[in-house]
Design a protein around this motif. Structure first.
Motif, mmCIF file in Angstrom:
data_model
loop_
_atom_site.group_PDB
_atom_site.id
_atom_site.type_symbol
_atom_site.label_atom_id
_atom_site.label_comp_id
_atom_site.label_asym_id
_atom_site.label_seq_id
_atom_site.Cartn_x
_atom_site.Cartn_y
_atom_site.Cartn_z
ATOM 1 N N LEU A 1 43.813 35.315 26.438
ATOM 2 C CA LEU A 1 43.828 35.127 27.885
ATOM 3 C C LEU A 1 42.543 35.699 28.457
ATOM 4 C CD1 LEU A 1 45.794 34.220 30.203
ATOM 5 C CD2 LEU A 1 46.390 36.620 30.406
ATOM 6 N N MET A 2 41.836 34.867 29.222
ATOM 7 C CA MET A 2 40.628 35.328 29.873
ATOM 8 C C MET A 2 40.803 35.148 31.375
ATOM 9 S SD MET A 2 36.658 34.247 30.153
ATOM 10 C CE MET A 2 37.073 33.013 31.311
ATOM 11 N N VAL A 3 40.511 36.197 32.124
ATOM 12 C CA VAL A 3 40.600 36.133 33.580
ATOM 13 C C VAL A 3 39.203 36.384 34.135
ATOM 14 C CG1 VAL A 3 41.681 37.056 35.651
ATOM 15 C CG2 VAL A 3 42.972 36.991 33.499
ATOM 16 N N ASP A 4 38.646 35.353 34.747
ATOM 17 C CA ASP A 4 37.327 35.472 35.356
ATOM 18 C C ASP A 4 37.465 36.168 36.705
ATOM 19 O OD1 ASP A 4 34.587 35.113 35.649
ATOM 20 O OD2 ASP A 4 34.797 33.102 36.497
ATOM 21 N N GLU A 5 36.502 37.007 37.031
ATOM 22 C CA GLU A 5 36.477 37.740 38.291
ATOM 23 C C GLU A 5 37.785 38.511 38.529
ATOM 24 O OE1 GLU A 5 34.642 35.804 41.571
ATOM 25 O OE2 GLU A 5 33.364 34.600 40.275
ATOM 26 N N PHE A 6 38.191 39.229 37.519
ATOM 27 C CA PHE A 6 39.436 39.999 37.572
ATOM 28 C C PHE A 6 39.459 40.987 38.730
ATOM 29 C CE2 PHE A 6 42.407 43.329 36.110
ATOM 30 C CZ PHE A 6 43.512 42.543 35.824
ATOM 31 N N GLN A 7 38.283 41.441 39.142
ATOM 32 C CA GLN A 7 38.232 42.395 40.252
ATOM 33 C C GLN A 7 38.756 41.781 41.544
ATOM 34 O OE1 GLN A 7 35.537 40.956 38.908
ATOM 35 N NE2 GLN A 7 34.259 40.178 40.570
ATOM 36 N N ASP A 8 38.825 40.462 41.609
ATOM 37 C CA ASP A 8 39.317 39.785 42.809
ATOM 38 C C ASP A 8 40.796 39.417 42.737
ATOM 39 O OD1 ASP A 8 36.790 39.923 43.952
ATOM 40 O OD2 ASP A 8 36.193 37.972 43.135
ATOM 41 N N THR A 9 41.464 39.749 41.642
ATOM 42 C CA THR A 9 42.888 39.431 41.541
ATOM 43 C C THR A 9 43.698 40.406 42.387
ATOM 44 O OG1 THR A 9 43.222 40.810 39.585
ATOM 45 C CG2 THR A 9 42.706 38.491 39.191
ATOM 46 N N ASN A 10 44.843 39.928 42.841
ATOM 47 C CA ASN A 10 45.728 40.828 43.577
ATOM 48 C C ASN A 10 46.768 41.382 42.601
ATOM 49 O OD1 ASN A 10 47.944 38.961 43.403
ATOM 50 N ND2 ASN A 10 47.159 37.877 45.192
ATOM 51 N N LYS A 11 47.658 42.186 43.104
ATOM 52 C CA LYS A 11 48.632 42.876 42.245
ATOM 53 C C LYS A 11 49.546 41.890 41.498
ATOM 54 C CE LYS A 11 51.738 46.808 42.291
ATOM 55 N NZ LYS A 11 52.280 47.896 43.066
ATOM 56 N N ILE A 12 50.010 40.868 42.201
ATOM 57 C CA ILE A 12 50.902 39.891 41.556
ATOM 58 C C ILE A 12 50.153 39.130 40.463
ATOM 59 C CG2 ILE A 12 52.258 37.791 41.903
ATOM 60 C CD1 ILE A 12 52.943 38.799 44.683
ATOM 61 N N GLN A 13 48.916 38.711 40.744
ATOM 62 C CA GLN A 13 48.127 37.994 39.744
ATOM 63 C C GLN A 13 47.881 38.867 38.511
ATOM 64 O OE1 GLN A 13 44.856 37.099 42.341
ATOM 65 N NE2 GLN A 13 45.554 34.993 42.699
ATOM 66 N N ALA A 14 47.589 40.138 38.719
ATOM 67 C CA ALA A 14 47.383 41.052 37.589
ATOM 68 C C ALA A 14 48.673 41.193 36.788
ATOM 69 C CB ALA A 14 46.905 42.413 38.087
ATOM 70 N N ASN A 15 49.799 41.317 37.471
ATOM 71 C CA ASN A 15 51.088 41.407 36.770
ATOM 72 C C ASN A 15 51.337 40.167 35.920
ATOM 73 O OD1 ASN A 15 51.662 43.901 37.882
ATOM 74 N ND2 ASN A 15 53.007 43.085 39.477
ATOM 75 N N ILE A 16 51.046 38.995 36.482
ATOM 76 C CA ILE A 16 51.230 37.741 35.737
ATOM 77 C C ILE A 16 50.338 37.737 34.501
ATOM 78 C CG2 ILE A 16 50.849 35.236 35.808
ATOM 79 C CD1 ILE A 16 51.742 35.380 38.808
ATOM 80 N N ALA A 17 49.089 38.147 34.654
ATOM 81 C CA ALA A 17 48.160 38.182 33.514
ATOM 82 C C ALA A 17 48.692 39.104 32.414
ATOM 83 C CB ALA A 17 46.773 38.634 33.971
#
Length: 171
Positions: free
Chosen positions: A143-159
């Motif tokens: 799993l690669m998440v580009d621009e992870f610094q811009d994710t919100n809490k829910i998006q980070a939890n999903i990742a």
């Protein structure tokens, strides 16, 4: 390359929810509201509840939509969302909570989701259905998440939920 998937969090969540929507109380053919449609629905609910006829200025439908979205994406209460960005509307917290509740019921009844719901229901699906989480996590070995610094809490939890089996996440 046939097993490579890419897209935004919202497009990925839409794909997952189309497959497993019944597990979160929706049909597979649910409709997605864009920002304008979501504001219109909130405006209808605001009017139905009579909050548009207040003597003291009540927040606009767009402001209410922003407060609700901030509350969801930051995983904070309506009061906290109001205090941080709209302190002049904190006295309307209970009314906005009621609008939020009616809005959620409206969407469920009409089988529609807004962009925040795509994230919320995917997180719910993965948290409450371990077999589905495991199946999806096993399928996506990396799993690669580009621009992870811009994710919100829910998006980070999903990742993190998606990476739960292989623990191969790159940001």
């Amino acid at each position: 390359c046939g097993k490579v998937a890419g897209g935004t969090f919202h497009s990925f969540c839409n794909m997952i929810l189309r497959r497993y929507s019944k597990l979160v109380g929706f049909q597979g053919n649910f409709t997605i509201l864009d920002e304008s449609d979501a504001e219109s629905a909130i405006g209808l609910i605001r009017a139905k509840l009579g909050f548009n006829k207040k003597e003291i200025r009540f927040p606009l439908k767009s402001t209410i939509a922003e407060v609700i979205s901030k509350s969801i994406n930051k995983d904070i209460g309506i009061e906290e969302a109001l205090k941080s960005d709209y302190p002049h509307f904190t006295h309307w917290a209970q009314e906005i909570k009621l609008i939020q509740l009616e809005y959620q019921n409206y969407k469920k009844e009409k089988q529609i989701m807004d962009y925040d719901d795509l994230l919320l229901y995917t997180e719910k699906l993965l948290k409450e259905n371990n077999d589905i989480k495991e199946k999806i996590s096993l399928f996506y070995k990396y799993l690669m998440v580009d621009e992870f610094q811009d994710t919100n809490k829910i998006q980070a939890n999903i990742a993190y939920l998606l990476a739960s089996e292989h623990k191969n996440i790159m940001v």
